[in-house]
Scaffold this active site. Sequence first.
Site, mmCIF file in Angstrom:
data_model
loop_
_atom_site.group_PDB
_atom_site.id
_atom_site.type_symbol
_atom_site.label_atom_id
_atom_site.label_comp_id
_atom_site.label_asym_id
_atom_site.label_seq_id
_atom_site.Cartn_x
_atom_site.Cartn_y
_atom_site.Cartn_z
ATOM 1 N NE ARG A 36 -4.275 -1.779 1.674
ATOM 2 C CZ ARG A 36 -5.499 -1.680 2.155
ATOM 3 N NH1 ARG A 36 -5.817 -0.640 2.912
ATOM 4 N NH2 ARG A 36 -6.418 -2.585 1.885
ATOM 5 C CG ASP A 146 -14.211 6.276 4.436
ATOM 6 O OD1 ASP A 146 -14.757 5.169 4.557
ATOM 7 O OD2 ASP A 146 -12.979 6.424 4.368
#
Length: 275
Positions: A36, A146
Amino acid sequence: MKAEITPQEYEAFKSFLQDACGILLGENKQYLVKSRLRRILEENDLNSLGDLLGLLKKSGRASLREVVIDAMTTNETLWFRDNHPFRILQEQLLPEFAERSPATPLRIWSAACSTGQEPYSVGMIVDEFRRQKPGKLRNVKVTATDISKSVLEVARRGEYEMIAIGRGLSPERQRAFFTPSTSGGWQIRPEIKSMVEFKELNLLERYMLGKFDIVMCRNVLIYFSADHKKDILTRIHATLNPGGYLILGASESLNGLPDLYEMVQCHPGIIYRKK
């Protein structure tokens, strides 16, 4: 990332991530961190996770901090994930609120909404309920939050590629709630899109969202420590109207906090009512 992650670097990054957004990274997740963060290291000409941590400690690196958090918290999601919460919503909660307060707006919060599949799924359920019960629940607003800016951008567009559409969405609902877009994807219909408002929110920070009748906080608490989980659930309780409901993920449970919530068995499925 040219060098392997050392145990010291991994522990330091785990501390950074927990302090920054509350996520408790498990043991032996070095491969996840490498995959990531690889692009971020390459773009900043860094050779190791230690170099990145050193850069993050310097002043004026708020934007880099946001990018790192975004990379570590972005997850794929599904339409109508786990199914039971949406069945409970359609068969139990919406009818209850339609009769309980027919003239009062119904407010629903989708926490950790990712790319929008959950709140838009809620919107579809509301639309289907309205078709079955004309005149009921005319005023429904879904607030979706979020921590990730990038997933919120996708959610706000409401346009999805076919591979994303196929994850949990039936052909019938695809035809009913989406139209083909000029780019080759599928655009959610305006009547569903207008029902949902997206906002950036860190669940560990102050909530300025107002009051809700239903909160869906699913498949996110598993990433937090026990103390952070308790803190989040306590503050969610404060956002619920009297008699409001909390819906957790299928693998999550509400241990403790007996003074705040009572369990409601839905056969199958469990939700929690505010005391």
